[in-house]
Design a protein around this motif. Sequence first.
Motif, PDB file in Angstrom:
ATOM      1  N   ALA A  77      96.330  71.886  55.366  1.00 15.08           N
ATOM      2  CA  ALA A  77      96.148  70.696  56.205  1.00 15.08           C
ATOM      3  C   ALA A  77      97.457  70.175  56.790  1.00 15.08           C
ATOM      4  O   ALA A  77      97.448  69.255  57.604  1.00 15.08           O
ATOM      5  CB  ALA A  77      95.480  69.583  55.399  1.00 15.08           C
ATOM      6  N   ARG A  78      98.592  70.765  56.385  1.00 14.34           N
ATOM      7  CA  ARG A  78      99.869  70.290  56.922  1.00 14.34           C
ATOM      8  C   ARG A  78     100.012  70.695  58.378  1.00 14.34           C
ATOM      9  O   ARG A  78      99.651  71.793  58.775  1.00 14.34           O
ATOM     10  CB  ARG A  78     101.049  70.835  56.113  1.00 14.34           C
ATOM     11  N   ARG A  79     100.547  69.792  59.191  1.00 15.65           N
ATOM     12  CA  ARG A  79     100.735  70.043  60.622  1.00 15.65           C
ATOM     13  C   ARG A  79     102.042  69.415  61.075  1.00 15.65           C
ATOM     14  O   ARG A  79     102.669  68.625  60.344  1.00 15.65           O
ATOM     15  CB  ARG A  79      99.584  69.444  61.425  1.00 15.65           C
ATOM     16  N   THR A  80     102.437  69.716  62.305  1.00 17.45           N
ATOM     17  CA  THR A  80     103.573  69.038  62.929  1.00 17.45           C
ATOM     18  C   THR A  80     103.096  67.664  63.379  1.00 17.45           C
ATOM     19  O   THR A  80     102.099  67.558  64.099  1.00 17.45           O
ATOM     20  CB  THR A  80     104.087  69.826  64.141  1.00 17.45           C
ATOM     21  N   PRO A  81     103.748  66.585  62.962  1.00 14.93           N
ATOM     22  CA  PRO A  81     103.284  65.243  63.338  1.00 14.93           C
ATOM     23  C   PRO A  81     103.244  65.044  64.850  1.00 14.93           C
ATOM     24  O   PRO A  81     104.115  65.548  65.567  1.00 14.93           O
ATOM     25  CB  PRO A  81     104.325  64.325  62.697  1.00 14.93           C
ATOM     26  N   ILE A  97      99.568  65.321  58.159  1.00 16.23           N
ATOM     27  CA  ILE A  97      98.292  65.815  57.610  1.00 16.23           C
ATOM     28  C   ILE A  97      97.231  65.773  58.706  1.00 16.23           C
ATOM     29  O   ILE A  97      97.156  64.806  59.472  1.00 16.23           O
ATOM     30  CB  ILE A  97      97.856  64.945  56.416  1.00 16.23           C
ATOM     31  N   SER A  98      96.399  66.782  58.763  1.00 19.05           N
ATOM     32  CA  SER A  98      95.332  66.818  59.768  1.00 19.05           C
ATOM     33  C   SER A  98      94.402  65.623  59.582  1.00 19.05           C
ATOM     34  O   SER A  98      94.218  65.125  58.464  1.00 19.05           O
ATOM     35  CB  SER A  98      94.524  68.112  59.664  1.00 19.05           C
ATOM     36  N   ARG A 370      75.580  49.964  47.909  1.00 15.37           N
ATOM     37  CA  ARG A 370      76.168  51.060  48.684  1.00 15.37           C
ATOM     38  C   ARG A 370      77.613  50.749  49.044  1.00 15.37           C
ATOM     39  O   ARG A 370      78.026  49.588  49.104  1.00 15.37           O
ATOM     40  CB  ARG A 370      75.349  51.362  49.935  1.00 15.37           C
ATOM     41  N   VAL A 371      78.348  51.825  49.287  1.00 10.63           N
ATOM     42  CA  VAL A 371      79.774  51.752  49.606  1.00 10.63           C
ATOM     43  C   VAL A 371      80.057  52.742  50.725  1.00 10.63           C
ATOM     44  O   VAL A 371      79.549  53.869  50.709  1.00 10.63           O
ATOM     45  CB  VAL A 371      80.638  52.108  48.373  1.00 10.63           C
ATOM     46  N   GLN A 372      80.886  52.335  51.681  1.00 10.73           N
ATOM     47  CA  GLN A 372      81.298  53.251  52.741  1.00 10.73           C
ATOM     48  C   GLN A 372      82.730  52.956  53.151  1.00 10.73           C
ATOM     49  O   GLN A 372      83.090  51.812  53.417  1.00 10.73           O
ATOM     50  CB  GLN A 372      80.381  53.146  53.963  1.00 10.73           C
ATOM     51  N   ALA A 373      83.556  54.000  53.193  1.00 12.46           N
ATOM     52  CA  ALA A 373      84.932  53.876  53.666  1.00 12.46           C
ATOM     53  C   ALA A 373      84.966  53.998  55.182  1.00 12.46           C
ATOM     54  O   ALA A 373      84.149  54.719  55.783  1.00 12.46           O
ATOM     55  CB  ALA A 373      85.804  54.948  53.033  1.00 12.46           C
ATOM     56  N   PHE A 374      85.908  53.313  55.802  1.00 11.19           N
ATOM     57  CA  PHE A 374      86.079  53.334  57.258  1.00 11.19           C
ATOM     58  C   PHE A 374      87.512  53.722  57.589  1.00 11.19           C
ATOM     59  O   PHE A 374      88.459  53.148  57.047  1.00 11.19           O
ATOM     60  CB  PHE A 374      85.776  51.950  57.858  1.00 11.19           C
ATOM     61  N   GLU A 375      87.664  54.670  58.477  1.00 11.48           N
ATOM     62  CA  GLU A 375      88.981  55.103  58.942  1.00 11.48           C
ATOM     63  C   GLU A 375      89.470  54.109  59.991  1.00 11.48           C
ATOM     64  O   GLU A 375      89.318  54.315  61.183  1.00 11.48           O
ATOM     65  CB  GLU A 375      88.893  56.524  59.519  1.00 11.48           C
ATOM     66  N   MET A 376      90.017  52.990  59.512  1.00  9.49           N
ATOM     67  CA  MET A 376      90.494  51.939  60.408  1.00  9.49           C
ATOM     68  C   MET A 376      91.942  52.176  60.845  1.00  9.49           C
ATOM     69  O   MET A 376      92.364  51.708  61.900  1.00  9.49           O
ATOM     70  CB  MET A 376      90.384  50.584  59.697  1.00  9.49           C
ATOM     71  N   PHE A 377      92.708  52.936  60.045  1.00 12.14           N
ATOM     72  CA  PHE A 377      94.137  53.103  60.305  1.00 12.14           C
ATOM     73  C   PHE A 377      94.533  54.578  60.246  1.00 12.14           C
ATOM     74  O   PHE A 377      95.236  55.000  59.314  1.00 12.14           O
ATOM     75  CB  PHE A 377      94.952  52.305  59.280  1.00 12.14           C
ATOM     76  N   PRO A 378      94.089  55.400  61.207  1.00 16.01           N
ATOM     77  CA  PRO A 378      94.468  56.824  61.190  1.00 16.01           C
ATOM     78  C   PRO A 378      95.982  57.002  61.181  1.00 16.01           C
ATOM     79  O   PRO A 378      96.734  56.153  61.672  1.00 16.01           O
ATOM     80  CB  PRO A 378      93.867  57.354  62.501  1.00 16.01           C
ATOM     81  N   GLN A 379      96.410  58.100  60.573  1.00 14.38           N
ATOM     82  CA  GLN A 379      97.813  58.503  60.426  1.00 14.38           C
ATOM     83  C   GLN A 379      98.539  57.740  59.322  1.00 14.38           C
ATOM     84  O   GLN A 379      99.736  57.935  59.105  1.00 14.38           O
ATOM     85  CB  GLN A 379      98.610  58.367  61.747  1.00 14.38           C
ATOM     86  N   THR A 380      97.811  56.848  58.621  1.00 11.88           N
ATOM     87  CA  THR A 380      98.383  56.133  57.482  1.00 11.88           C
ATOM     88  C   THR A 380      97.438  56.266  56.294  1.00 11.88           C
ATOM     89  O   THR A 380      96.294  56.704  56.440  1.00 11.88           O
ATOM     90  CB  THR A 380      98.590  54.636  57.788  1.00 11.88           C
TER      91      THR A 380
END
Length: 393
Positions: A77-81, A97-98, A370-380
């Motif tokens: 999953a490693r990539r060039t930022p 990370i991708s 129920r529980v659900q995560a949200f990708e609110m802050f991509p790249q962090t």
Amino acid sequence: MKKNLHQRGAQAPLVGSKATVKIDKLAVGGAGVARHEGLVVFVPLAAPDDELLVEFTLVKKNFSEARILEIIKPGPARRTPPCPVALVCGGCNWQQISEEEQRRQKEQIVLETIQKFNRGLEFEYLPIQASPRSLRYRNRIQPKYANGRFGFFARNSHEIVAIEDCPITETALTDKFSEVKQWLQSQKKSGLQKLEMYISEDDSVRYGLISEEDDGVGFSQVNRFQNVDLIRTALDWASGEEYRHIWDLYSGAGNFTFPFAERWTSAPITGVELNPKLVKRGQAKSRDSRIQFVESDVESFLKKTKPQSQDLVILDPPRAGASEYIMQALLEARPKKIIYISCHPVSLARDLQWFFKKAQELNIKASLRRVQAFEMFPQTDHVETVVELRVDS
């Protein structure tokens, strides 16, 4: 001779020594997690399954920290930022990370953290909600300026990393960087200058200096694209019921207050918020007599006012979470439903632990539906989570 520094009796590495490790997963806070001679090792800027040569920078009894000297074999999953300064800037710690792996790790972190604090607690765990944008999503930033350098603090430093662009920031803001730098230069102020840039509700770009006395516009969701889905989910999870009163605790300027008032047109709704700026913004925006904003910390408010069994509570605390008193007061009030929006897995898991511990003590039937995560802050490493709590009244 190496000193035994942890419980398992293995020989802990001394600060400055080197070792080869493999990253198993990522942890709350964003660092990679590895093991070396029985000791947990936290490695910033790592990616899952990386094989690394590291140097130990901190050694404690039960864990250590290390920095990457060499990537021997990168994980899949490693990539060039996407950003050329990502590995030195303090703003993003997962750009290497991708995006798919970022989401997978966040989903795992939220689940494992809740389970760690709440052994045996059963609930439905829904797949993480991806952000509509993984770049160009931030509508509010706080750059720094000193000695002609405009940018953000370097990681673990107050040295400014100079930037011309910020790939996670909306272009309406980054297009203004040159103008803002010229304005800062014209101010002719010495020393470090902190400023805030944001897209206002009328879509105009605004900026200005902030200080210890003036912390800017106050809290707002920085990813307006994902915020739409966050609000929709909270509304959907609360649906199917009528409520006598809706309480929006830690309401800010009304991110949830106004959508809930539109959905439930007969119920009064009270927003409770400590920040006077946000209270005034909410009051200025309101055109509905059913909506009331109260300037107060939530704990003090709940000592005077209790939700009732036919009420809905929306709980959206800061990273520190709520308090033991708040969680137990809500449990004892037995509202029909609680929608808790969290921005930190550990404070969420701890608050749930307080809630269900009190339920057990009082023999009150409560459930985490129920529980659900949200990708609110991509790249962090930051992640938002929505949970639904029910109390048998």
